[in-house]
Write an enzyme that holds these catalytic residues in place. Structure first.
Site, PDB file in Angstrom:
ATOM      1  N   ASP A 208      19.874   1.650  56.412  1.00 37.88           N
ATOM      2  CA  ASP A 208      20.086   3.068  56.119  1.00 37.88           C
ATOM      3  C   ASP A 208      19.848   3.886  57.388  1.00 37.88           C
ATOM      4  O   ASP A 208      19.466   3.349  58.423  1.00 37.88           O
ATOM      5  CB  ASP A 208      19.117   3.532  55.021  1.00 37.88           C
ATOM      6  CG  ASP A 208      17.660   3.294  55.418  1.00 37.88           C
ATOM      7  OD1 ASP A 208      17.095   4.148  56.128  1.00 37.88           O
ATOM      8  OD2 ASP A 208      17.088   2.250  55.048  1.00 37.88           O
ATOM      9  N   ASP A 210      17.528   6.312  57.621  1.00 38.60           N
ATOM     10  CA  ASP A 210      16.267   7.018  57.408  1.00 38.60           C
ATOM     11  C   ASP A 210      16.583   8.371  56.775  1.00 38.60           C
ATOM     12  O   ASP A 210      17.435   8.440  55.881  1.00 38.60           O
ATOM     13  CB  ASP A 210      15.476   7.127  58.719  1.00 38.60           C
ATOM     14  CG  ASP A 210      13.982   7.319  58.474  1.00 38.60           C
ATOM     15  OD1 ASP A 210      13.417   6.544  57.677  1.00 38.60           O
ATOM     16  OD2 ASP A 210      13.391   8.231  59.057  1.00 38.60           O
TER      17      ASP A 210
END
Length: 288
Positions: A208, A210
């Protein structure tokens, strides 16, 4: 000396049909119970060990992982090289979910974990200026490329305490610091591996962005899990190629990882705590 490669990571990485003589073994450590039993076996003629960092079924939080017991147990069974495989968030647009980063630096922001085997009664200082092994990191990069994975060689890993993910302000701060990925488990693991004179490499699997990215917002755990599943297959492909690259015959580390304690112990022999010295038998027996 024979090479023995240990993989510390999620359980999916260990589901390798080609692993011969596979057996789960229990290793006692004076530093407590390791995260789980250790799966040992032989892959392409090279001894292997697999340790589920969080335990099978994910029972240990990042803070509660018994890092010292894990590294001590791996040292006791003769491990020469540790590859950490872990899920991470990305601070860079170019480091996309599904990509892997071979980490070479850390910023340690953890605060609730014992970080050394040494202490009062036997003080030692090792260098972690270069906390990963270039030889081992190069092997991981080559294995990843051969497996068709998008690999980025080099990057700084921000180790946070967790278990919560970052606030947006924290995420932006860490980007300003020059960090590339964020995770919760490589510290103090890398420091302890250096104290135990075991070569260490870190493979960060991006899941991802973050919480800094304007188009992605907060970390979506369901999306993380989906990406993790795909990353697990890639990680197995990477690991499967390591034995042929590293080989069964082990020569001394050209970067000195396996001699990190050579001049590190500061406490005079007659001042050392015998109980602590006894606990250090596997980690530092070579110099004590």
């Amino acid at each position: 000396m024979r090479t023995k490669i240990a993989i510390i990571g999620g359980s999916g990485i260990y589901e390798m049909d080609a692993l011969e003589e596979a057996a789960w073994i229990t290793v006692d450590s004076p530093w407590g119970k390791p995260s789980d039993a250790i799966l040992t076996g032989v892959l392409d003629g090279v001894d292997m060990a697999f340790l589920p960092r969080h335990g099978r079924g994910h029972v240990h939080s990042p803070t509660d992982v018994p890092y010292r017991a894990n590294i001590d147990a791996l040292k006791r069974i003769g491990v020469t090289d540790i590859i950490s495989v872990s899920a991470c968030g990305s601070f860079r647009e170019a480091l996309a979910p599904g990509d892997f980063v071979i980490v070479d630096q850390f910023i340690d922001r953890t605060f609730a974990r014992p970080k050394s085997f040494f202490g009062s009664g036997c003080v030692a200082h090792v260098s972690v200026a270069h906390p990963t092994c270039d030889r081992l990191s190069d092997a991981c990069a080559q294995a990843g490329r051969d497996a068709g994975i998008t690999i980025h060689r080099g990057g700084t890993y921000l180790a946070m305490e967790g278990p919560q993910f970052s606030s947006q302000a924290e995420s932006n701060l860490y980007r300003q610091w020059g960090c590339d990925v964020i995770g919760m488990t490589n510290m103090p693991e890398a420091k302890l591996a250096r104290e135990a004179e075991i070569c260490y490499a870190s493979v960060a699997m991006i899941t991802d962005y973050d919480s800094w990215h304007p188009d992605h917002g907060a970390v979506d755990v369901s999306e993380v899990i989906k990406t993790l599943q795909g990353n697990g297959t890639k990680a197995r492909d990477l690991v499967a190629r390591l034995p042929q690259i590293l080989g069964a015959a082990r020569t001394p580390c050209p970067h000195g990882c396996d001699r990190a304690l050579e001049f590190a112990v500061m406490t005079a022999p007659d001042k050392r705590d015998p109980d602590l010295v006894a606990k250090l038998d596997a980690v530092a027996g070579r110099v004590l």
